[in-house]
Design an enzyme around this catalytic site. Structure first.
Site, PDB file in Angstrom:
ATOM      1  N   ASP A   9      31.445 -14.547  27.591  1.00 48.39           N
ATOM      2  CA  ASP A   9      30.832 -14.760  26.363  1.00 48.39           C
ATOM      3  C   ASP A   9      31.966 -14.221  25.476  1.00 48.39           C
ATOM      4  OD1 ASP A   9      28.914 -14.787  23.992  1.00 48.39           O
ATOM      5  OD2 ASP A   9      28.818 -12.617  24.447  1.00 48.39           O
ATOM      6  N   ASP A  11      31.176 -12.808  21.327  1.00 49.42           N
ATOM      7  CA  ASP A  11      30.800 -11.812  20.507  1.00 49.42           C
ATOM      8  C   ASP A  11      29.957 -10.785  21.154  1.00 49.42           C
ATOM      9  OD1 ASP A  11      32.020 -12.910  17.974  1.00 49.42           O
ATOM     10  OD2 ASP A  11      30.657 -14.489  18.552  1.00 49.42           O
ATOM     11  N   GLU A  18      30.124  -8.227  16.220  1.00 45.54           N
ATOM     12  CA  GLU A  18      28.888  -8.885  15.291  1.00 45.54           C
ATOM     13  C   GLU A  18      28.831  -7.715  14.049  1.00 45.54           C
ATOM     14  OE1 GLU A  18      27.639 -11.357  15.381  1.00 45.54           O
ATOM     15  OE2 GLU A  18      27.135 -12.142  17.354  1.00 45.54           O
ATOM     16  N   GLY A  52      24.179 -18.590  16.703  1.00 48.72           N
ATOM     17  CA  GLY A  52      24.967 -19.490  15.911  1.00 48.72           C
ATOM     18  C   GLY A  52      24.707 -19.009  14.358  1.00 48.72           C
ATOM     19  N   GLY A  53      25.692 -18.962  13.621  1.00 41.13           N
ATOM     20  CA  GLY A  53      25.743 -18.580  12.205  1.00 41.13           C
ATOM     21  C   GLY A  53      25.097 -19.600  11.437  1.00 41.13           C
ATOM     22  N   GLU A  55      22.471 -21.550  12.295  1.00 41.03           N
ATOM     23  CA  GLU A  55      21.090 -21.411  12.618  1.00 41.03           C
ATOM     24  C   GLU A  55      20.455 -20.036  12.070  1.00 41.03           C
ATOM     25  OE1 GLU A  55      23.670 -22.386  14.321  1.00 41.03           O
ATOM     26  OE2 GLU A  55      22.994 -24.223  15.440  1.00 41.03           O
ATOM     27  N   ARG A  56      21.375 -19.056  12.194  1.00 36.59           N
ATOM     28  CA  ARG A  56      20.797 -17.650  11.599  1.00 36.59           C
ATOM     29  C   ARG A  56      20.595 -17.803  10.096  1.00 36.59           C
ATOM     30  NH1 ARG A  56      24.794 -14.238  13.981  1.00 36.59           N
ATOM     31  NH2 ARG A  56      24.034 -14.671  15.771  1.00 36.59           N
ATOM     32  N   LYS A  85      31.842 -18.141   5.080  1.00 35.21           N
ATOM     33  CA  LYS A  85      31.794 -17.054   5.825  1.00 35.21           C
ATOM     34  C   LYS A  85      32.842 -16.989   7.100  1.00 35.21           C
ATOM     35  CE  LYS A  85      30.226 -15.597  10.158  1.00 35.21           C
ATOM     36  NZ  LYS A  85      30.400 -16.107  11.477  1.00 35.21           N
ATOM     37  N   SER A 122      30.592 -19.680  24.360  1.00 32.31           N
ATOM     38  CA  SER A 122      29.976 -18.965  23.044  1.00 32.31           C
ATOM     39  C   SER A 122      29.289 -19.891  22.452  1.00 32.31           C
ATOM     40  CB  SER A 122      31.366 -18.441  22.295  1.00 32.31           C
ATOM     41  OG  SER A 122      30.842 -17.945  21.304  1.00 32.31           O
ATOM     42  N   THR A 123      28.429 -19.217  21.651  1.00 29.41           N
ATOM     43  CA  THR A 123      27.384 -19.849  20.420  1.00 29.41           C
ATOM     44  C   THR A 123      28.243 -19.946  19.465  1.00 29.41           C
ATOM     45  OG1 THR A 123      25.673 -18.751  21.677  1.00 29.41           O
ATOM     46  CG2 THR A 123      25.277 -19.578  19.399  1.00 29.41           C
TER      47      THR A 123
END
Ligand code: XBP
Length: 251
Positions: A9, A11, A18, A52-53, A55-56, A85, A122-123
């Site tokens: 993975d 992050d 993060e 997921g950015g 989705e966040r 971002k 990774s997501t």
């Protein structure tokens, strides 16, 4: 050796990206767009439940800003904000690269030198994963990753197993030949559902999560002179995470 691949993975597992990486970059993008949003350390911890950015951001808007309205499509707005971002994230990494977690570089070197494939599941978006690998590992190490499975390459993000299944397919290996390294409960669930034995290295955001399904839970991968602390599971007398321990764990 039965071990043929290690799937990392990114992050929180390869580096602590993060809190001081993605979070800062999200806030810079919000400022740039004159939004009065600010994700502090605690709020970001809650939002990390959503992988997921993009989705966040969507989750934040629907759950924290019920009266938010814009004059364009929400999908486009989120995509634009996420692109901004990602630029800030890359800048942050280039100006002040985020160090790898203890033992990560050593394990990648050990795997590569013994012909064990290394891969990413990774997501995060591919661009953000590559930015981290390039700035923290440099070349040629960044190119040692035979497979980078990330972001929107699959429809369902972690905790669905899809990204790990994709990594295994691209590696052309079966789950019992590989081990996964994760830092979150969602990541662990994804890897285990894909049939992988999984080691968890916890961090500040994840140390209280449930890792019952992990084969081993550690504070970090450790080094010869900086041993890991075992939180859960059997370490077979090893003091740091190496290929010999990985081999025993998958047998
Ligand atoms: C981490 C994530 C990502 C990052 C942000 O994924 O959930 O969403 O927080 O990255 P993993 P993006 O632990 O699976 O590596 O903005 O690129 O999505």
């Amino acid at each position: 050796m039965s071990l043929k691949g290690i799937i990392f993975d990114v992050d929180g597992t390869i580096a602590e990206t993060e809190r001081d990486g993605h979070r800062i970059a999200f806030n810079r993008a919000f400022e740039r767009e004159n939004l009065s949003w600010h994700w502090d350390v605690d709020l970001y911890g809650e939002l990390l439940e959503i992988g997921g950015g993009k989705e966040r951001i969507r989750y934040y808007i629907s759950n924290y800003l019920p009266s938010f309205n814009i004059n364009q499509s929400l999908d486009e707005f989120i995509a634009h904000l996420h692109l901004l971002k990602s630029r800030y994230y890359r800048q942050l990494l280039e100006n002040n690269s985020i160090p790898l977690r203890l033992g990560v570089k050593r394990l990648i070197q050990e795997a590569y030198s013994q012909g064990v494939k290394v891969a990413i599941a990774s997501t995060a978006s591919v661009a953000n994963v590559e930015a981290l690998l390039e700035t923290s590992l440099g070349n040629p190490m960044a190119s040692w990753f035979e497979v980078i499975a990330a972001g929107d390459m699959v429809e369902r993000k972690k905790p669905a197993p899809d990204i790990y299944l994709l990594a295994l397919e691209k590696l052309n290996l079966s789950p019992h030949e590989c081990i996964a390294i994760e830092d979150t409960n969602q990541g662990l669930t994804a890897a285990v559902k894909a049939g992988l034995k999984t080691v968890v290295t916890v961090n500040q955001y994840t140390e209280k999560q449930n890792f019952d399904e992990a084969i081993l839970v550690l504070n970090h991968l450790g080094e010869k002179d900086l041993p890991f602390r075992v939180i859960q599971g059997e370490n077979y007398g090893e003091k740091y995470f190496n290929l010999s321990l990985a081999e025993k764990l998958i047998s």
